[in-house]
Design a protein around this motif. Structure first.
Motif, PDB file in Angstrom:
ATOM      1  N   UNK A 171      30.085 -32.531  31.848  1.00 17.64           N
ATOM      2  CA  UNK A 171      29.996 -31.219  31.969  1.00 17.64           C
ATOM      3  C   UNK A 171      31.125 -30.473  32.474  1.00 17.64           C
ATOM      4  N   UNK A 172      31.956 -31.253  33.102  1.00 18.19           N
ATOM      5  CA  UNK A 172      33.058 -30.257  33.588  1.00 18.19           C
ATOM      6  C   UNK A 172      34.098 -30.016  32.739  1.00 18.19           C
ATOM      7  N   UNK A 173      34.109 -30.681  31.605  1.00 21.91           N
ATOM      8  CA  UNK A 173      35.413 -30.290  30.536  1.00 21.91           C
ATOM      9  C   UNK A 173      34.469 -30.034  29.146  1.00 21.91           C
ATOM     10  N   UNK A 174      33.305 -30.271  29.214  1.00 25.79           N
ATOM     11  CA  UNK A 174      32.527 -30.231  27.558  1.00 25.79           C
ATOM     12  C   UNK A 174      31.351 -29.436  27.691  1.00 25.79           C
ATOM     13  N   UNK A 175      31.369 -28.404  28.554  1.00 26.36           N
ATOM     14  CA  UNK A 175      29.870 -27.936  28.970  1.00 26.36           C
ATOM     15  C   UNK A 175      29.565 -26.750  27.700  1.00 26.36           C
ATOM     16  N   UNK A 176      30.646 -26.364  26.852  1.00 27.39           N
ATOM     17  CA  UNK A 176      30.221 -25.522  25.659  1.00 27.39           C
ATOM     18  C   UNK A 176      30.307 -26.213  24.377  1.00 27.39           C
ATOM     19  N   UNK A 177      30.188 -27.566  24.574  1.00 26.15           N
ATOM     20  CA  UNK A 177      30.387 -28.211  23.124  1.00 26.15           C
ATOM     21  C   UNK A 177      28.618 -28.636  22.631  1.00 26.15           C
ATOM     22  N   UNK A 178      28.621 -28.173  21.653  1.00 23.05           N
ATOM     23  CA  UNK A 178      27.158 -28.586  20.985  1.00 23.05           C
ATOM     24  C   UNK A 178      26.774 -29.980  20.556  1.00 23.05           C
ATOM     25  N   UNK A 179      27.964 -30.747  20.692  1.00 23.94           N
ATOM     26  CA  UNK A 179      27.336 -32.163  20.525  1.00 23.94           C
ATOM     27  C   UNK A 179      27.925 -33.102  21.670  1.00 23.94           C
ATOM     28  N   UNK A 180      27.941 -32.322  22.918  1.00 18.32           N
ATOM     29  CA  UNK A 180      28.448 -32.973  24.027  1.00 18.32           C
ATOM     30  C   UNK A 180      27.588 -34.381  24.273  1.00 18.32           C
ATOM     31  N   UNK A 181      26.264 -34.386  23.923  1.00 19.81           N
ATOM     32  CA  UNK A 181      25.386 -35.426  24.418  1.00 19.81           C
ATOM     33  C   UNK A 181      25.614 -36.557  23.197  1.00 19.81           C
ATOM     34  N   UNK A 182      26.165 -36.170  21.950  1.00 21.54           N
ATOM     35  CA  UNK A 182      26.566 -37.129  21.247  1.00 21.54           C
ATOM     36  C   UNK A 182      27.805 -37.921  21.384  1.00 21.54           C
ATOM     37  N   UNK A 183      28.737 -37.124  21.664  1.00 17.77           N
ATOM     38  CA  UNK A 183      30.220 -37.571  21.874  1.00 17.77           C
ATOM     39  C   UNK A 183      30.130 -38.216  23.282  1.00 17.77           C
ATOM     40  N   UNK A 184      29.586 -37.453  24.235  1.00 18.95           N
ATOM     41  CA  UNK A 184      29.744 -37.964  25.633  1.00 18.95           C
ATOM     42  C   UNK A 184      30.830 -37.624  26.248  1.00 18.95           C
ATOM     43  N   UNK A 185      31.900 -36.926  25.620  1.00 19.79           N
ATOM     44  CA  UNK A 185      33.143 -36.459  26.275  1.00 19.79           C
ATOM     45  C   UNK A 185      34.320 -37.437  25.785  1.00 19.79           C
ATOM     46  N   UNK A 186      34.388 -38.312  24.983  1.00 20.59           N
ATOM     47  CA  UNK A 186      35.233 -39.033  23.888  1.00 20.59           C
ATOM     48  C   UNK A 186      36.189 -39.836  25.168  1.00 20.59           C
ATOM     49  N   UNK A 187      37.119 -39.216  25.840  1.00 18.37           N
ATOM     50  CA  UNK A 187      37.919 -40.257  26.760  1.00 18.37           C
ATOM     51  C   UNK A 187      38.362 -39.324  27.951  1.00 18.37           C
ATOM     52  N   UNK A 188      38.062 -40.099  29.114  1.00 16.33           N
ATOM     53  CA  UNK A 188      38.053 -39.529  30.403  1.00 16.33           C
ATOM     54  C   UNK A 188      39.693 -39.313  30.695  1.00 16.33           C
ATOM     55  N   UNK A 189      40.298 -40.468  30.310  1.00 17.47           N
ATOM     56  CA  UNK A 189      41.805 -40.494  30.573  1.00 17.47           C
ATOM     57  C   UNK A 189      42.584 -39.165  29.711  1.00 17.47           C
ATOM     58  N   UNK A 190      42.302 -39.005  28.645  1.00 16.74           N
ATOM     59  CA  UNK A 190      42.600 -38.018  28.118  1.00 16.74           C
ATOM     60  C   UNK A 190      42.223 -36.521  28.800  1.00 16.74           C
ATOM     61  N   UNK A 191      40.906 -36.626  28.926  1.00 17.89           N
ATOM     62  CA  UNK A 191      40.479 -35.386  29.641  1.00 17.89           C
ATOM     63  C   UNK A 191      41.314 -34.936  31.129  1.00 17.89           C
ATOM     64  N   UNK A 192      41.490 -35.947  31.699  1.00 18.37           N
ATOM     65  CA  UNK A 192      42.218 -35.833  32.824  1.00 18.37           C
ATOM     66  C   UNK A 192      43.436 -35.350  32.817  1.00 18.37           C
ATOM     67  N   UNK A 193      44.307 -35.978  32.111  1.00 17.49           N
ATOM     68  CA  UNK A 193      45.926 -35.806  31.820  1.00 17.49           C
ATOM     69  C   UNK A 193      46.149 -34.746  30.901  1.00 17.49           C
ATOM     70  N   UNK A 194      45.670 -34.229  29.838  1.00 16.96           N
ATOM     71  CA  UNK A 194      45.642 -33.482  28.755  1.00 16.96           C
ATOM     72  C   UNK A 194      47.058 -33.592  27.968  1.00 16.96           C
ATOM     73  N   UNK A 195      47.330 -34.791  27.853  1.00 14.77           N
ATOM     74  CA  UNK A 195      48.526 -35.078  27.076  1.00 14.77           C
ATOM     75  C   UNK A 195      48.989 -34.231  25.881  1.00 14.77           C
ATOM     76  N   UNK A 196      47.828 -33.626  25.243  1.00 15.52           N
ATOM     77  CA  UNK A 196      47.953 -32.730  23.990  1.00 15.52           C
ATOM     78  C   UNK A 196      47.530 -31.324  24.388  1.00 15.52           C
ATOM     79  N   UNK A 197      48.306 -30.340  23.665  1.00 13.72           N
ATOM     80  CA  UNK A 197      47.839 -29.013  23.864  1.00 13.72           C
ATOM     81  C   UNK A 197      46.528 -28.741  23.241  1.00 13.72           C
TER      82      UNK A 197
END
Length: 409
Positions: A332-358
């Motif tokens: 929820x810390x990074x996907x709180x506004x997403x309507x499919x968050x509980x389907x996706x689950x957040x995809x990738x913790x590593x990517x969410x922490x590092x934000x390598x893409x804009x």
């Protein structure tokens, strides 16, 4: 200039020059075992390949030496702790599963054999590039419940990214383990890039005359490193990948209709089972709740991609007990506004922490997940109809969760 392929993967995050996350990523909730927990055991950081999307990829220099997450520069490149510590740790989990991981874990056949023989675990798996499977004695291989083998589709696609001759060696080793009586699951684990025609690649592996893979997983080479300036990902996703996923979903359901069975195409079978049962999901890979990583010094983290990222260490096998692991990522810390968050689950913790893409390119990646969601949702009535007609059963969707497949590509 490309990055020296001999450098350990654990130095990659040093080169990204990214900012630490402002919001906490771990909820601190106490862990209670309600399912099988998998432990990625890092045996070595060395690898015998330099794949174009991994060690062969170039990284830009850091923007600021102080901006990245804390990196454990003293982490050894080879497993460097008393295995007795590991075994005592595992005794605290009566249903532990070990996934041998690297680098290339089969560079350490001695450790694989030792742990299969003596570790107090219920099941063993390996995630491997497949080139060294012939190094492992058949009696050990046959005790591995799952072999996740990296193969990207046809020979041309696989060899393009992994080196000429790789496909033939992998398939020869798969044939060998099957001839020697391997009874477990072999998962074709693809890395998908702009050179991949997803429909043809998955179809090839599913109908391969040499060995047809009933279990297939794929991960997008996306939002994992600072390579966005050199990519045509957005155009490829819109033109090829997203339409291809819809075609594959139709093919997947068509195979159910024709064969009366459900292929284990992991990006489909896992979320479809949840759509059928109404179950919501956290991170589908299991990072921090169904999956933990034991690094080469015995430190414990939530994800094998986050080796060496000491800001996210959650314990050590010396003093931590499995029931006390409490790194459940707060998606929820990074996907709180997403309507499919509980389907996706957040995809990738590593990517969410590092934000390598804009942000704009991250949105394209999220668009591929939305496409997957809509495709599976549209197929849901058709699948329910097959269950109602008795062609397939809900139980046919049962599969191991958190077994090394990220699920959401």
């Amino acid at each position: 200039m490309g990055r020296d392929s001999r450098l350990p993967l654990m130095t990659v995050v040093l080169e990204m020059g990214v900012e630490r996350p402002e919001a906490p990523f771990f909820s601190g909730r106490a862990k209670i075992f309600t399912h099988t927990v998998y432990y990625h055991i890092i045996l070595t950081d060395h690898c015998n390949l330099s794949c174009s999307y991994c060690r062969g990829k170039a990284f830009p220099p850091p923007a600021d030496e102080d901006s990245g997450p804390g990196i454990d520069l003293d982490l050894p490149l080879e497993l460097d702790y008393d295995l007795g510590l590991l075994y005592r740790f595992l005794e605290g989990d009566p249903d532990a599963s070990l996934i041998f991981y690297g680098g290339e874990p089969l560079l350490r056949p001695d450790l694989v054999c030792e742990m299969v023989e003596h570790a107090p675990a219920k099941r063993f798996l390996v995630q491997t590039n497949g080139l060294l499977l012939d190094r492992i004695p058949p009696d050990i291989v046959n005790r591995l419940g799952t072999i996740l083998v990296s193969i990207d589709g046809p020979r041309e696609t696989t060899d393009l990214h992994r080196g000429v001759g790789t496909y033939d060696r992998v398939m020869a080793n798969i044939a060998k383990v099957l001839d020697e009586g391997y009874p477990g699951e072999i998962i074709a684990r693809m890395t998908v890039t702009e050179e991949t025609g997803i429909v043809g690649a998955v179809g090839f592996l599913a109908d391969n005359p040499d060995h047809s893979f009933s279990s297939i997983h794929w991960q997008l080479d996306a939002d994992l490193s600072c390579d966005h300036r050199d990519r045509a990902f957005s155009a490829w996703a819109a033109r090829s990948y997203n339409p291809g996923i819809l075609t594959l979903i139709d093919d997947w359901v068509g195979r159910m209709e024709a064969e009366g069975s459900v292929p284990r195409w992991y990006p489909f079978i896992d979320p479809m089972e949840d759509l059928l049962t109404g179950r919501e999901s956290r991170l589908r890979c299991g990072a921090g709740h169904g999956n933990f990583t034991i690094m080469t010094d015995g430190s414990i983290g939530p994800c094998p991609c986050m080796v060496g990222m000491r800001d996210f260490y959650i314990g050590h096998i010396r003093e931590t007990k499995p029931p006390d692991l409490s790194a459940d990522p707060d998606t929820g810390a990074f996907c709180s506004c997403c309507s499919i968050r509980t389907f996706c689950g957040g995809r990738c913790l590593y990517a969410r922490v590092l934000h390598p893409w804009p942000a704009d390119m991250r949105a394209v990646v999220c668009g591929t997940v939305e496409n997957l969601y809509h495709g599976l949702s549209d197929a849901l009535p058709r699948v329910r109809g097959l269950i109602d007609e008795g062609v397939i059963d809900l139980a046919d969707f049962a599969h191991p969760r958190y077994n090394g497949c990220e699920i959401i590509p």
